[in-house]
Design a protein around this motif. Structure first.
Motif, PDB file in Angstrom:
ATOM      1  N   ILE A 116       0.990  -1.045   0.117  1.00  0.00           N
ATOM      2  CA  ILE A 116       0.548   0.101   0.509  1.00  0.00           C
ATOM      3  C   ILE A 116       0.950   1.362   0.126  1.00  0.00           C
ATOM      4  CG2 ILE A 116      -1.829   1.428   1.021  1.00  0.00           C
ATOM      5  CD1 ILE A 116      -2.968  -1.295   2.209  1.00  0.00           C
ATOM      6  N   GLU A 117       1.753   1.257   0.794  1.00  0.00           N
ATOM      7  CA  GLU A 117       2.819   2.866   0.858  1.00  0.00           C
ATOM      8  C   GLU A 117       3.547   2.309  -0.134  1.00  0.00           C
ATOM      9  OE1 GLU A 117       4.868   1.770   4.206  1.00  0.00           O
ATOM     10  OE2 GLU A 117       3.767   3.008   5.896  1.00  0.00           O
ATOM     11  N   GLY A 118       3.420   1.545  -0.784  1.00  0.00           N
ATOM     12  CA  GLY A 118       4.586   1.664  -2.480  1.00  0.00           C
ATOM     13  C   GLY A 118       3.514   1.844  -3.608  1.00  0.00           C
ATOM     14  N   ILE A 119       2.174   2.322  -3.288  1.00  0.00           N
ATOM     15  CA  ILE A 119       1.488   3.287  -4.930  1.00  0.00           C
ATOM     16  C   ILE A 119       1.401   4.521  -4.418  1.00  0.00           C
ATOM     17  CG2 ILE A 119      -0.346   3.572  -4.946  1.00  0.00           C
ATOM     18  CD1 ILE A 119      -1.778   0.523  -3.826  1.00  0.00           C
ATOM     19  N   PRO A 120       1.868   5.275  -5.676  1.00  0.00           N
ATOM     20  CA  PRO A 120       2.029   6.926  -5.593  1.00  0.00           C
ATOM     21  C   PRO A 120       0.931   7.653  -4.548  1.00  0.00           C
ATOM     22  CG  PRO A 120       2.261   5.827  -7.394  1.00  0.00           C
ATOM     23  CD  PRO A 120       2.345   4.819  -7.176  1.00  0.00           C
ATOM     24  N   SER A 121       0.787   8.358  -3.580  1.00  0.00           N
ATOM     25  CA  SER A 121      -0.139   8.890  -2.951  1.00  0.00           C
ATOM     26  C   SER A 121      -0.722   9.927  -4.246  1.00  0.00           C
ATOM     27  CB  SER A 121       0.741   9.794  -1.939  1.00  0.00           C
ATOM     28  OG  SER A 121       1.004  10.336  -2.510  1.00  0.00           O
ATOM     29  N   THR A 124      -4.714   8.813  -4.995  1.00  0.00           N
ATOM     30  CA  THR A 124      -6.109   8.643  -3.745  1.00  0.00           C
ATOM     31  C   THR A 124      -5.755  10.498  -3.873  1.00  0.00           C
ATOM     32  OG1 THR A 124      -3.640   9.178  -1.595  1.00  0.00           O
ATOM     33  CG2 THR A 124      -4.762   6.481  -2.552  1.00  0.00           C
ATOM     34  N   GLU A 125      -5.955  10.628  -4.285  1.00  0.00           N
ATOM     35  CA  GLU A 125      -5.008  12.208  -3.416  1.00  0.00           C
ATOM     36  C   GLU A 125      -6.371  12.488  -4.916  1.00  0.00           C
ATOM     37  OE1 GLU A 125      -1.300  14.254  -4.045  1.00  0.00           O
ATOM     38  OE2 GLU A 125      -1.296  13.230  -1.992  1.00  0.00           O
ATOM     39  N   ALA A 126      -5.523  12.021  -6.143  1.00  0.00           N
ATOM     40  CA  ALA A 126      -6.918  12.446  -7.742  1.00  0.00           C
ATOM     41  C   ALA A 126      -7.915  12.255  -6.974  1.00  0.00           C
ATOM     42  CB  ALA A 126      -6.327  11.571  -8.994  1.00  0.00           C
ATOM     43  N   ALA A 127      -8.923  10.443  -6.928  1.00  0.00           N
ATOM     44  CA  ALA A 127      -9.837   9.636  -6.822  1.00  0.00           C
ATOM     45  C   ALA A 127     -10.618  10.523  -5.611  1.00  0.00           C
ATOM     46  CB  ALA A 127      -9.462   8.430  -6.218  1.00  0.00           C
ATOM     47  N   ARG A 128      -9.727  11.228  -4.669  1.00  0.00           N
ATOM     48  CA  ARG A 128     -10.560  12.294  -3.782  1.00  0.00           C
ATOM     49  C   ARG A 128     -10.553  13.323  -4.086  1.00  0.00           C
ATOM     50  NH1 ARG A 128      -6.365  11.102   0.542  1.00  0.00           N
ATOM     51  NH2 ARG A 128      -7.028   9.096   1.597  1.00  0.00           N
ATOM     52  N   ALA A 129     -10.508  13.305  -5.178  1.00  0.00           N
ATOM     53  CA  ALA A 129     -10.413  15.190  -6.368  1.00  0.00           C
ATOM     54  C   ALA A 129     -11.717  14.669  -6.672  1.00  0.00           C
ATOM     55  CB  ALA A 129      -9.124  15.568  -7.099  1.00  0.00           C
ATOM     56  N   LEU A 130     -11.897  13.309  -7.773  1.00  0.00           N
ATOM     57  CA  LEU A 130     -13.172  12.644  -8.219  1.00  0.00           C
ATOM     58  C   LEU A 130     -14.763  12.843  -7.474  1.00  0.00           C
ATOM     59  CD1 LEU A 130     -11.398  11.068 -10.839  1.00  0.00           C
ATOM     60  CD2 LEU A 130     -12.427  12.915 -11.030  1.00  0.00           C
ATOM     61  N   LEU A 136     -14.450   2.985  -1.621  1.00  0.00           N
ATOM     62  CA  LEU A 136     -14.469   2.664  -3.046  1.00  0.00           C
ATOM     63  C   LEU A 136     -12.913   2.974  -3.084  1.00  0.00           C
ATOM     64  CD1 LEU A 136     -15.778   2.258  -5.499  1.00  0.00           C
ATOM     65  CD2 LEU A 136     -16.122   4.771  -5.915  1.00  0.00           C
ATOM     66  N   ILE A 137     -12.375   3.760  -2.865  1.00  0.00           N
ATOM     67  CA  ILE A 137     -10.877   4.172  -3.105  1.00  0.00           C
ATOM     68  C   ILE A 137     -10.045   3.144  -2.838  1.00  0.00           C
ATOM     69  CG2 ILE A 137      -8.709   5.297  -2.475  1.00  0.00           C
ATOM     70  CD1 ILE A 137     -10.500   7.717  -2.244  1.00  0.00           C
TER      71      ILE A 137
END
Length: 223
Positions: A116-121, A124-130, A136-137
């Motif tokens: 999980i920590e290897g996934i670029p943050s 998730t920030e882009a998903a929240r912006a959407l 769901l994220i």
């Protein structure tokens, strides 16, 4: 008696084969139960550690550290022999599943935490912006990518825990090793133990090669 008659006695192996088949069934059922329970609980622990409020996160960290540090045999003995003093009596099968699942879950949690920590943050920030909600994220973005990263080490942990099911013989669970040990005592010949070792090898060697396959795929996967 020569080496073959002592350790590779085909007549003895065939005579005790029904006992070994019973033990193999129990071992396979143990391994499947442990891997399923330990994997699910491990992912839950990983999510608790990373995303839960601090008290729950600290609890998850404590559980992970404890069960990574304790020897499996100690956990198994405590569950099977100590819990009856508190009025909790579990069968040897259930005790083994709980003990080994707890240990596997601790290692699974660390493997998935790294994934999980290897996934670029930024994802998730882009998903929240959407406007996507956190569950769901987690389900659509985080866990699928973490699973891909975590699969090779997690598969390796599963192979290791499958071998450790042999510890169930300590609490009189009639697994493959226990049946082989009883067969050795009945026949006064170590050939049943060799037969059990061959069965373990036949079952676990493909899983070892599967780990190597996943590692090769990961090394070729685009970053």
């Amino acid at each position: 008696m020569n080496f073959t008659e002592t350790f590779l006695n085909a007549d003895v192996m065939l005579r005790v084969l029904p006992m070994l088949v019973v033990g193999l069934k129990n071992t396979v059922l143990l391994a499947i139960s442990i891997i399923v329970c330990g994997s699910i609980f491990g992912v839950v622990l990983s999510i608790m550690r990373l995303f839960a409020p601090k008290p729950i996160s600290l609890l998850a960290i404590g559980l992970i550290d404890i069960f990574r540090a304790l020897p499996i045999l100690v956990v198994l003995v405590l569950i099977y022999y100590a819990l009856p003093f508190f009025g909790i009596r579990l069968s040897s099968f259930v005790s083994t599943v709980i003990a080994l699942s707890l240990v596997l879950s601790a290692f699974t949690a660390e493997v998935f935490r790294a994934g999980i920590e290897g996934i670029p943050s930024g994802q998730t920030e882009a998903a929240r912006a959407l406007g996507m909600h956190f569950p769901l994220i987690l389900w659509k973005i985080v866990l699928p990518q973490a699973l891909r990263i975590a699969t090779p080490p997690h598969t390796s942990n599963c192979v290791a825990i499958a071998k450790d099911t042999s510890l169930a013989s300590v609490v009189a669970m009639p697994d493959l090793l226990k049946q082989a040990t009883d067969a050795q005592a009945l026949t006064a010949n170590p050939s049943p133990l060799i037969a059990a070792a061959i069965i373990y090898l036949v079952i676990l060697w493909p899983m070892v090669r599967l780990v190597a396959y996943f590692e090769r795929r990961m090394s070729r996967a685009p970053r």
